[in-house]
Design a protein around this motif. Structure first.
Motif, short mmCIF file in Angstrom:
data_model
loop_
_atom_site.label_atom_id
_atom_site.label_comp_id
_atom_site.label_asym_id
_atom_site.label_seq_id
_atom_site.Cartn_x
_atom_site.Cartn_y
_atom_site.Cartn_z
N GLN A 171 0.84 -1.19 0.00
CA GLN A 171 0.00 0.00 0.00
C GLN A 171 0.88 1.25 0.00
O GLN A 171 1.75 1.41 0.84
N VAL A 172 0.64 2.13 -0.95
CA VAL A 172 1.39 3.36 -1.06
C VAL A 172 0.74 4.43 -0.18
O VAL A 172 -0.47 4.64 -0.24
N HIS A 173 1.57 5.10 0.61
CA HIS A 173 1.07 6.15 1.49
C HIS A 173 1.78 7.45 1.12
O HIS A 173 3.01 7.47 1.00
N LEU A 174 1.00 8.51 0.92
CA LEU A 174 1.54 9.80 0.47
C LEU A 174 1.18 10.88 1.49
O LEU A 174 0.01 10.99 1.89
N VAL A 175 2.15 11.69 1.87
CA VAL A 175 1.91 12.77 2.81
C VAL A 175 2.52 14.06 2.26
O VAL A 175 3.74 14.17 2.12
N GLU A 176 1.64 15.04 1.99
CA GLU A 176 2.09 16.32 1.47
C GLU A 176 2.44 17.28 2.61
O GLU A 176 1.89 17.19 3.72
N SER A 177 3.33 18.22 2.30
CA SER A 177 3.66 19.30 3.24
C SER A 177 4.19 20.48 2.45
O SER A 177 4.46 20.36 1.24
N GLY A 178 4.36 21.61 3.12
CA GLY A 178 4.96 22.77 2.48
C GLY A 178 3.99 23.85 2.04
O GLY A 178 4.40 24.90 1.57
N GLY A 179 2.71 23.60 2.20
CA GLY A 179 1.74 24.61 1.83
C GLY A 179 1.78 25.79 2.80
O GLY A 179 2.45 25.75 3.83
N GLY A 180 1.07 26.85 2.46
CA GLY A 180 1.03 28.02 3.32
C GLY A 180 0.44 29.21 2.61
O GLY A 180 -0.16 29.06 1.53
N SER A 181 0.60 30.37 3.21
CA SER A 181 0.09 31.62 2.64
C SER A 181 1.25 32.45 2.14
O SER A 181 2.27 32.58 2.82
N VAL A 182 1.10 33.01 0.95
CA VAL A 182 2.16 33.79 0.35
C VAL A 182 1.53 34.89 -0.49
O VAL A 182 0.39 34.76 -0.96
N GLN A 183 2.26 35.96 -0.69
CA GLN A 183 1.77 37.04 -1.54
C GLN A 183 2.04 36.72 -3.00
O GLN A 183 2.95 35.94 -3.33
N ALA A 184 1.28 37.33 -3.86
CA ALA A 184 1.46 37.14 -5.30
C ALA A 184 2.90 37.47 -5.69
O ALA A 184 3.48 38.43 -5.20
N SER A 189 5.75 6.46 1.19
CA SER A 189 6.10 5.26 1.95
C SER A 189 5.31 4.08 1.41
O SER A 189 4.28 4.25 0.76
N GLY A 190 5.82 2.89 1.65
CA GLY A 190 5.16 1.69 1.17
C GLY A 190 5.60 1.27 -0.21
O GLY A 190 5.27 0.18 -0.67
N SER A 191 6.32 2.14 -0.89
CA SER A 191 6.85 1.82 -2.21
C SER A 191 7.91 2.86 -2.56
O SER A 191 8.23 3.74 -1.75
N ARG A 192 8.44 2.77 -3.76
CA ARG A 192 9.46 3.71 -4.21
C ARG A 192 8.83 4.78 -5.09
O ARG A 192 8.03 4.48 -5.98
N VAL A 193 9.25 6.02 -4.86
CA VAL A 193 8.71 7.12 -5.66
C VAL A 193 9.10 6.94 -7.13
O VAL A 193 8.41 7.41 -8.03
N SER A 194 10.21 6.23 -7.36
CA SER A 194 10.68 6.03 -8.73
C SER A 194 9.92 4.92 -9.46
O SER A 194 10.14 4.71 -10.65
N SER A 195 9.05 4.21 -8.75
CA SER A 195 8.33 3.09 -9.35
C SER A 195 7.00 3.48 -9.96
O SER A 195 6.32 2.64 -10.56
#
Length: 125
Positions: free
Chosen positions: A1-14, A25-31
């Motif tokens: 089972q592939v598990h994906l966790v995003e991060s890095g979002g936020g508020s920014v000006q134009a 996790s659970g596999s390779r991103v290259s696969s």
């Protein structure tokens, strides 16, 4: 089972920049074909960019983000990235990473079977 966790979002000006990360996790991103998608309130989820598996390379972008966003992959860290520059208010959305199969295109949402929970990006004018 592939598990994906995003991060890095936020508020920014134009005009600002953000870098999103997607830890795999659970596999390779290259696969897998890996992609970034986004969904603004009241709108359908749309593809942003996709990167193909190692052996075949291949990157494609949606027209609105071409030349501003860069998708990349660090195989050693098993992580997918989306570097976003020159951000615009219309880039405001929840951003999701996804893992999928073939063919590897950002506009083939049906080919992506694994999804993260999303990270919010808000761009103010």
């Amino acid at each position: 089972q592939v598990h994906l966790v995003e991060s890095g979002g936020g508020s920014v000006q134009a005009g600002g920049s953000l870098r999103l990360s997607c830890a795999v996790s659970g596999s390779r991103v290259s696969s897998y074909c890996m992609g970034w998608f986004r969904q603004a309130p009241g709108k359908e989820r749309e593809g942003v960019a996709a990167i193909n598996i190692n052996s075949f390379g291949g990157i494609n972008y949606a027209e609105p983000v071409k030349d501003r966003f860069t998708i990349s992959r660090d195989n050693a860290k098993n992580t997918l990235y989306l570097q976003m520059n020159s951000l615009k208010p219309e880039d405001t959305a929840m951003y999701y990473c996804a893992a999928g199969g073939w063919p590897c295109y950002y506009d083939r949402r049906q080919n992506f079977g694994y999804w993260g929970q999303g990270t919010q990006v808000t761009v103010s004018s």
